[in-house]
Design a protein around this motif. Structure first.
Motif, PDB file in Angstrom:
ATOM      1  N   ALA A  10      19.684  21.516   7.013  1.00  0.00           N
ATOM      2  CA  ALA A  10      18.631  22.051   7.888  1.00  0.00           C
ATOM      3  C   ALA A  10      17.953  20.909   8.625  1.00  0.00           C
ATOM      4  CB  ALA A  10      17.602  22.832   7.069  1.00  0.00           C
ATOM      5  N   ALA A  11      17.762  21.097   9.910  1.00  0.00           N
ATOM      6  CA  ALA A  11      17.127  20.072  10.735  1.00  0.00           C
ATOM      7  C   ALA A  11      15.628  20.030  10.458  1.00  0.00           C
ATOM      8  CB  ALA A  11      17.380  20.355  12.204  1.00  0.00           C
ATOM      9  N   ALA A  12      15.048  18.830  10.499  1.00  0.00           N
ATOM     10  CA  ALA A  12      13.601  18.686  10.306  1.00  0.00           C
ATOM     11  C   ALA A  12      12.884  19.254  11.525  1.00  0.00           C
ATOM     12  CB  ALA A  12      13.244  17.223  10.121  1.00  0.00           C
ATOM     13  N   PRO A  13      11.721  19.881  11.294  1.00  0.00           N
ATOM     14  CA  PRO A  13      10.953  20.404  12.437  1.00  0.00           C
ATOM     15  C   PRO A  13      10.600  19.285  13.421  1.00  0.00           C
ATOM     16  CG  PRO A  13       9.942  21.044  10.338  1.00  0.00           C
ATOM     17  CD  PRO A  13      11.053  20.097  10.023  1.00  0.00           C
ATOM     18  N   LEU A  14      10.520  19.631  14.662  1.00  0.00           N
ATOM     19  CA  LEU A  14      10.264  18.663  15.721  1.00  0.00           C
ATOM     20  C   LEU A  14       8.961  17.899  15.486  1.00  0.00           C
ATOM     21  CD1 LEU A  14      11.703  17.719  18.235  1.00  0.00           C
ATOM     22  CD2 LEU A  14      10.356  19.343  19.578  1.00  0.00           C
ATOM     23  N   GLY A  15       7.932  18.597  15.015  1.00  0.00           N
ATOM     24  CA  GLY A  15       6.641  17.960  14.753  1.00  0.00           C
ATOM     25  C   GLY A  15       6.767  16.862  13.715  1.00  0.00           C
ATOM     26  N   GLN A  16       7.591  17.096  12.680  1.00  0.00           N
ATOM     27  CA  GLN A  16       7.805  16.118  11.606  1.00  0.00           C
ATOM     28  C   GLN A  16       8.526  14.878  12.155  1.00  0.00           C
ATOM     29  OE1 GLN A  16       9.680  17.980   8.267  1.00  0.00           O
ATOM     30  NE2 GLN A  16       9.545  16.155   6.976  1.00  0.00           N
ATOM     31  N   VAL A  17       9.535  15.126  12.979  1.00  0.00           N
ATOM     32  CA  VAL A  17      10.286  14.028  13.600  1.00  0.00           C
ATOM     33  C   VAL A  17       9.358  13.183  14.466  1.00  0.00           C
ATOM     34  CG1 VAL A  17      12.108  13.455  15.255  1.00  0.00           C
ATOM     35  CG2 VAL A  17      12.502  15.242  13.533  1.00  0.00           C
ATOM     36  N   SER A  18       8.539  13.858  15.240  1.00  0.00           N
ATOM     37  CA  SER A  18       7.599  13.178  16.128  1.00  0.00           C
ATOM     38  C   SER A  18       6.616  12.325  15.334  1.00  0.00           C
ATOM     39  CB  SER A  18       6.847  14.212  16.963  1.00  0.00           C
ATOM     40  OG  SER A  18       5.886  13.579  17.783  1.00  0.00           O
ATOM     41  N   GLU A  19       6.151  12.867  14.218  1.00  0.00           N
ATOM     42  CA  GLU A  19       5.200  12.143  13.360  1.00  0.00           C
ATOM     43  C   GLU A  19       5.858  10.901  12.745  1.00  0.00           C
ATOM     44  OE1 GLU A  19       2.699  13.037   9.319  1.00  0.00           O
ATOM     45  OE2 GLU A  19       2.973  14.744  10.695  1.00  0.00           O
ATOM     46  N   LEU A  20       7.096  11.058  12.271  1.00  0.00           N
ATOM     47  CA  LEU A  20       7.832   9.929  11.706  1.00  0.00           C
ATOM     48  C   LEU A  20       8.073   8.851  12.760  1.00  0.00           C
ATOM     49  CD1 LEU A  20      10.429  11.780   9.437  1.00  0.00           C
ATOM     50  CD2 LEU A  20       8.621  10.218   8.674  1.00  0.00           C
ATOM     51  N   ALA A  21       8.417   9.271  13.962  1.00  0.00           N
ATOM     52  CA  ALA A  21       8.643   8.324  15.058  1.00  0.00           C
ATOM     53  C   ALA A  21       7.369   7.534  15.350  1.00  0.00           C
ATOM     54  CB  ALA A  21       9.118   9.059  16.299  1.00  0.00           C
ATOM     55  N   GLU A  22       6.254   8.234  15.307  1.00  0.00           N
ATOM     56  CA  GLU A  22       4.960   7.592  15.561  1.00  0.00           C
ATOM     57  C   GLU A  22       4.649   6.549  14.480  1.00  0.00           C
ATOM     58  OE1 GLU A  22       0.920   9.707  16.265  1.00  0.00           O
ATOM     59  OE2 GLU A  22       2.388  10.675  17.602  1.00  0.00           O
ATOM     60  N   GLN A  23       4.904   6.925  13.208  1.00  0.00           N
ATOM     61  CA  GLN A  23       4.672   5.991  12.095  1.00  0.00           C
ATOM     62  C   GLN A  23       5.558   4.750  12.237  1.00  0.00           C
ATOM     63  OE1 GLN A  23       5.248   8.018   8.377  1.00  0.00           O
ATOM     64  NE2 GLN A  23       3.604   9.517   8.766  1.00  0.00           N
ATOM     65  N   LEU A  24       6.821   4.998  12.596  1.00  0.00           N
ATOM     66  CA  LEU A  24       7.761   3.890  12.774  1.00  0.00           C
ATOM     67  C   LEU A  24       7.278   2.963  13.886  1.00  0.00           C
ATOM     68  CD1 LEU A  24      10.454   2.533  12.092  1.00  0.00           C
ATOM     69  CD2 LEU A  24      11.553   4.082  13.719  1.00  0.00           C
ATOM     70  N   GLU A  25       6.816   3.562  14.971  1.00  0.00           N
ATOM     71  CA  GLU A  25       6.332   2.778  16.108  1.00  0.00           C
ATOM     72  C   GLU A  25       5.146   1.904  15.689  1.00  0.00           C
ATOM     73  OE1 GLU A  25       5.186   3.500  20.818  1.00  0.00           O
ATOM     74  OE2 GLU A  25       4.966   5.149  19.389  1.00  0.00           O
ATOM     75  N   GLU A  26       4.219   2.489  14.926  1.00  0.00           N
ATOM     76  CA  GLU A  26       3.058   1.731  14.442  1.00  0.00           C
ATOM     77  C   GLU A  26       3.489   0.553  13.574  1.00  0.00           C
ATOM     78  OE1 GLU A  26       0.177   4.286  12.512  1.00  0.00           O
ATOM     79  OE2 GLU A  26       0.010   5.535  14.315  1.00  0.00           O
ATOM     80  N   ARG A  27       4.452   0.802  12.670  1.00  0.00           N
ATOM     81  CA  ARG A  27       4.938  -0.265  11.790  1.00  0.00           C
ATOM     82  C   ARG A  27       5.617  -1.369  12.584  1.00  0.00           C
ATOM     83  NH1 ARG A  27       7.442   3.060   6.639  1.00  0.00           N
ATOM     84  NH2 ARG A  27       5.486   4.060   6.050  1.00  0.00           N
ATOM     85  N   LEU A  28       6.400  -0.976  13.598  1.00  0.00           N
ATOM     86  CA  LEU A  28       7.085  -1.964  14.430  1.00  0.00           C
ATOM     87  C   LEU A  28       6.072  -2.824  15.185  1.00  0.00           C
ATOM     88  CD1 LEU A  28      10.094   0.075  15.848  1.00  0.00           C
ATOM     89  CD2 LEU A  28      10.211  -1.899  14.333  1.00  0.00           C
ATOM     90  N   PHE A  29       5.047  -2.177  15.740  1.00  0.00           N
ATOM     91  CA  PHE A  29       4.012  -2.932  16.451  1.00  0.00           C
ATOM     92  C   PHE A  29       3.316  -3.912  15.521  1.00  0.00           C
ATOM     93  CE2 PHE A  29       4.030   0.041  20.102  1.00  0.00           C
ATOM     94  CZ  PHE A  29       3.974  -0.894  21.114  1.00  0.00           C
ATOM     95  N   HIS A  30       3.039  -3.456  14.299  1.00  0.00           N
ATOM     96  CA  HIS A  30       2.379  -4.328  13.324  1.00  0.00           C
ATOM     97  C   HIS A  30       3.285  -5.516  12.984  1.00  0.00           C
ATOM     98  CE1 HIS A  30      -0.102  -5.665  10.022  1.00  0.00           C
ATOM     99  NE2 HIS A  30       0.964  -5.649   9.242  1.00  0.00           N
ATOM    100  N   ALA A  31       4.555  -5.231  12.694  1.00  0.00           N
ATOM    101  CA  ALA A  31       5.503  -6.289  12.343  1.00  0.00           C
ATOM    102  C   ALA A  31       5.642  -7.268  13.508  1.00  0.00           C
ATOM    103  CB  ALA A  31       6.861  -5.687  11.985  1.00  0.00           C
ATOM    104  N   TYR A  32       5.734  -6.732  14.722  1.00  0.00           N
ATOM    105  CA  TYR A  32       5.847  -7.591  15.902  1.00  0.00           C
ATOM    106  C   TYR A  32       4.628  -8.490  16.019  1.00  0.00           C
ATOM    107  CZ  TYR A  32       5.890  -9.139  20.707  1.00  0.00           C
ATOM    108  OH  TYR A  32       5.847  -9.924  21.834  1.00  0.00           O
ATOM    109  N   GLY A  33       3.440  -7.911  15.793  1.00  0.00           N
ATOM    110  CA  GLY A  33       2.199  -8.680  15.877  1.00  0.00           C
ATOM    111  C   GLY A  33       2.182  -9.827  14.879  1.00  0.00           C
ATOM    112  N   VAL A  34       2.590  -9.540  13.638  1.00  0.00           N
ATOM    113  CA  VAL A  34       2.614 -10.558  12.580  1.00  0.00           C
ATOM    114  C   VAL A  34       3.602 -11.663  12.949  1.00  0.00           C
ATOM    115  CG1 VAL A  34       3.274 -11.010  10.186  1.00  0.00           C
ATOM    116  CG2 VAL A  34       1.859  -9.011  10.739  1.00  0.00           C
ATOM    117  N   HIS A  35       4.808 -11.264  13.385  1.00  0.00           N
ATOM    118  CA  HIS A  35       5.826 -12.262  13.734  1.00  0.00           C
ATOM    119  C   HIS A  35       5.404 -13.079  14.943  1.00  0.00           C
ATOM    120  CE1 HIS A  35       9.107 -11.469  10.939  1.00  0.00           C
ATOM    121  NE2 HIS A  35       8.669 -10.233  10.923  1.00  0.00           N
TER     122      HIS A  35
END
Length: 67
Positions: free
Chosen positions: A1-26
């Motif tokens: 079963a595919a994950a609901p679109l809202g869940q995917v969007s939320e995960l993408a947002e979390q990933l984006e935040e983590r990437l920005f944080h990691a980029y900032g640290v590096h």
């Protein structure tokens, strides 16, 4: 079963935040390393200038004594 679109969007947002944080640290670390490298290069240049002065003095002393 595919994950609901809202869940995917939320995960993408979390990933984006983590990437920005990691980029900032590096980015911060890279800036610090570049600054340290610049300082080392500056002291190397100063040492080279000092060596040139010493060589000039030795050359002059050699000319005075031996020629």
């Amino acid at each position: 079963a595919a994950a609901p679109l809202g869940q995917v969007s939320e995960l993408a947002e979390q990933l984006e935040e983590r990437l920005f944080h990691a980029y900032g640290v590096h980015n911060e670390l890279i800036q610090q390393r570049l600054q340290a490298l610049a300082e080392v290069m500056e002291s190397v240049e100063e040492a080279q200038a000092e060596m040139r002065r010493i060589c000039g003095a030795v050359e002059a002393a050699y000319r005075d004594l031996c020629l």
